[in-house]
Design an enzyme around this catalytic site. Structure first.
Site, PDB file in Angstrom:
ATOM      1  N   GLY A 239       0.770  -1.243   0.000  1.00 49.82           N
ATOM      2  CA  GLY A 239       0.000   0.000   0.000  1.00 49.82           C
ATOM      3  C   GLY A 239       0.794   1.282   0.000  1.00 49.82           C
ATOM      4  N   GLY A 275       3.632  -3.242  -3.934  1.00 47.01           N
ATOM      5  CA  GLY A 275       3.523  -3.380  -5.386  1.00 47.01           C
ATOM      6  C   GLY A 275       3.872  -2.058  -6.029  1.00 47.01           C
ATOM      7  N   ARG A 276       2.925  -1.128  -5.909  1.00 46.52           N
ATOM      8  CA  ARG A 276       3.041   0.180  -6.559  1.00 46.52           C
ATOM      9  C   ARG A 276       4.363   0.889  -6.258  1.00 46.52           C
ATOM     10  NH1 ARG A 276      -1.446   3.366  -7.727  1.00 46.52           N
ATOM     11  NH2 ARG A 276      -2.653   2.095  -6.285  1.00 46.52           N
ATOM     12  N   ARG A 313      -6.581   3.601 -14.811  1.00 49.89           N
ATOM     13  CA  ARG A 313      -6.633   4.329 -13.535  1.00 49.89           C
ATOM     14  C   ARG A 313      -7.305   5.698 -13.632  1.00 49.89           C
ATOM     15  NH1 ARG A 313      -2.680   5.912 -11.052  1.00 49.89           N
ATOM     16  NH2 ARG A 313      -3.451   5.477  -8.980  1.00 49.89           N
ATOM     17  N   CYS A 343     -14.416   4.486 -26.830  1.00 45.86           N
ATOM     18  CA  CYS A 343     -15.744   5.067 -26.951  1.00 45.86           C
ATOM     19  C   CYS A 343     -16.379   5.256 -25.568  1.00 45.86           C
ATOM     20  CB  CYS A 343     -16.573   4.117 -27.791  1.00 45.86           C
ATOM     21  SG  CYS A 343     -17.549   4.974 -28.956  1.00 45.86           S
ATOM     22  N   TYR A 372      -0.233  -1.149 -12.046  1.00 43.59           N
ATOM     23  CA  TYR A 372      -1.658  -1.077 -12.380  1.00 43.59           C
ATOM     24  C   TYR A 372      -1.886  -0.460 -13.766  1.00 43.59           C
ATOM     25  CZ  TYR A 372      -1.686  -2.222  -7.470  1.00 43.59           C
ATOM     26  OH  TYR A 372      -1.436  -2.834  -6.273  1.00 43.59           O
TER      27      TYR A 372
HETATM   28  C1  LIG Z   1      -3.483  -7.808   0.036  1.00 44.73           C
HETATM   29  C2  LIG Z   1      -2.718  -6.834  -0.786  1.00 44.73           C
HETATM   30  N1  LIG Z   1      -1.383  -6.777  -0.646  1.00 44.73           N
HETATM   31  C3  LIG Z   1      -0.637  -5.919  -1.366  1.00 44.73           C
HETATM   32  C4  LIG Z   1      -1.217  -5.060  -2.262  1.00 44.73           C
HETATM   33  C5  LIG Z   1      -0.345  -4.139  -3.033  1.00 44.73           C
HETATM   34  O1  LIG Z   1      -0.660  -2.819  -2.833  1.00 44.73           O
HETATM   35  P1  LIG Z   1       0.279  -1.684  -3.404  1.00 44.73           P
HETATM   36  O2  LIG Z   1       0.476  -1.944  -4.851  1.00 44.73           O
HETATM   37  O3  LIG Z   1      -0.465  -0.451  -3.135  1.00 44.73           O
HETATM   38  O4  LIG Z   1       1.562  -1.762  -2.636  1.00 44.73           O
HETATM   39  C6  LIG Z   1      -2.607  -5.065  -2.446  1.00 44.73           C
HETATM   40  C7  LIG Z   1      -3.258  -4.121  -3.362  1.00 44.73           C
HETATM   41  O5  LIG Z   1      -4.219  -3.492  -3.070  1.00 44.73           O
HETATM   42  C8  LIG Z   1      -3.379  -5.990  -1.685  1.00 44.73           C
HETATM   43  O6  LIG Z   1      -4.705  -6.051  -1.830  1.00 44.73           O
END
Ligand SMILES: Cc1ncc(COP(=O)(O)O)c(C=O)c1O
Length: 413
Positions: A239, A275-276, A313, A343, A372
């Site tokens: 997150g 992730g992000r 997004r 469209c 994403y």
């Molecule tokens: C359980 C869980 N872990 C990790 C992530 C990765 O989140 P982020 O890409 O914001 O770090 C998510 C994404 O929402 C998630 O649902």
């Protein structure tokens, strides 16, 4: 250290000309910088210092096999969110022990796959799911490693559609039910309770909710210890947010200090699922201008060949992405709405952007699209999935080739 893409010079990344990629691979095309992925992974790792921790990269942010392999080469592990993502992890060379398996609605087949392969942990979402895992494990005469996902009832402060930590959200087991459920889990023959899991949302730019959620699970871990239930670790999810528009976002160091500060009293190792933060700023979506038209009021539409099918997004969450012309001309800045060809009126990458008026054929880079972007791409309006390119060591390679129209149609009779 952020990818060279984000530094303002969009023509070249680590010695590679973006135009040379486009000449061979066409547009739209996703381009990633491997050096930036390495830098960011290490920065996050260092932020947790000597405190025992594991990084399980969240494949949902970008699950292209070449990216997953790069993460593996750095010593990373993965968080998979479906059977498909477990398959990606396996193809990228991860062992079951490297995988935590999350997901709010795991199918029977996915649960069986996870138990059979012996993943590091299944992040379980409900009492019912735990019962189903127990049954599968007993039938297979194994013990499944499970972490109980807690819904801490914490407001994350991020966009409501990517907030997951309030009791009204579908995720996890409400914190007030968790102690009882965990005590039940340890009595089940097929279950091995190894951890607690929490994830309150994505693109978190305020660390206070992260601290609050981490403290909630730390308190629960202490309560479990006091009733004789010992855990192996706490998984605080992912997150951590990034800056899309140049406003300040928390550093990896501040994040590490926050999480460790909240958990350390338990002495339990920490898992994070970023992730992000790792992959977002390391990629751009390169797209060509296909039309420029006046709105009759001094404002223009710049229509590009990527749309919400390649980057959803902005249409989905109203997200901001910087948009840069690869070769800005020296005409005066004008107000432009940069839109896709799909469209849907919501297919807008950026409204009221001040830029020199581009010409048809010019290239734009939509920035910070490593996360994403491709992972949420679709064939909407029958756009074939674009190619994905990884730049490394002053050269580039195709990590996913462009889908052909024939491939797109191959499953249909
Ligand atoms: C359980 C869980 N872990 C990790 C992530 C990765 O989140 P982020 O890409 O914001 O770090 C998510 C994404 O929402 C998630 O649902």
């Amino acid at each position: 250290m952020v990818a060279e893409f984000s530094s303002g010079s969009m023509t070249v990344c680590n010695g590679v000309s973006i135009e040379s990629i486009v000449r061979e691979e066409g547009t739209p095309v996703y381009v990633y910088d491997a050096a930036a992925v390495r830098d960011r992974y290490r920065e996050l790792d260092i932020a947790f210092g000597d405190y025992p921790h594991r990084i399980h990269y969240a494949l949902k942010a970008n699950s292209t096999v070449g990216i997953a392999r790069l993460i593996r080469s750095l010593g990373g592990r993965v968080d998979a969110n479906s059977g498909g993502e477990i398959a990606v992890a396996t193809k990228a060379g991860f062992a079951p022990d490297d995988i935590v398996f999350t997901g709010v609605g795991k199918s029977p087949a996915e649960l069986e796959l996870a138990v059979r392969s012996g993943v590091f942990a299944i992040n379980a979402e409900s009492r019912g799911e735990l019962e189903r895992i127990d049954k599968i494990a007993r039938d297979l005469r194994v013990k499944a490693r499970v972490a109980v996902r807690i819904n801490p009832g914490v407001e994350s402060g991020t966009h409501p559609q990517i907030s997951t930590g309030q009791l009204s959200h579908k995720f996890g087991i409400p914190v007030h039910q968790a102690l009882e459920i965990c005590r039940w889990v340890v009595l089940q023959e097929g279950l091995n309770l190894v951890g607690l899991h929490v994830h309150i949302g994505s693109q978190l730019v305020d660390l206070e909710p992260v601290k609050n959620a981490s403290e909630v699970v730390a308190a629960l871990a202490r309560d479990l210890t006091s009733v004789g239930v010992d855990l192996e670790y706490i998984d605080v999810g992912g997150g951590l947010g990034i800056s899309y528009d140049g406003t300040a976002a928390p550093s990896a160091t501040a994040y590490g200090e926050t999480v460790v500060g909240a958990i350390q009293e338990t002495r339990l190792p920490i898992i994070i699922e970023p992730g992000r933060w790792i992959i977002g700023p390391t990629g751009v979506l390169v797209s060509a201008v296909v039309d420029v038209k006046s709105q009759g009021n001094g404002r223009y539409f710049v229509v590009v060949d990527a749309g919400m099918s390649e980057l959803i997004r902005p249409a989905l969450y109203g997200s901001f992405h910087r948009i840069e012309l690869l070769k800005p001309n020296d005409t005066p800045l004008v107000t432009c709405d940069v839109v896709g060809p799909i469209c849907e009126t919501s297919d807008v990458f950026g409204a009221k952007r001040m830029m020199p008026l581009p010409n048809v054929g010019d290239l734009v880079a939509i920035c910070d699209t490593g996360a994403y972007g491709s992972a949420m791409a679709s064939n909407y309006n029958r756009h074939p999935l674009p190619a994905e390119i990884l730049i490394d060591n002053s050269t580039w390679s195709v990590i996913r080739r462009r889908q052909t129209i024939d491939e797109m149609l191959a499953q249909e009779s």
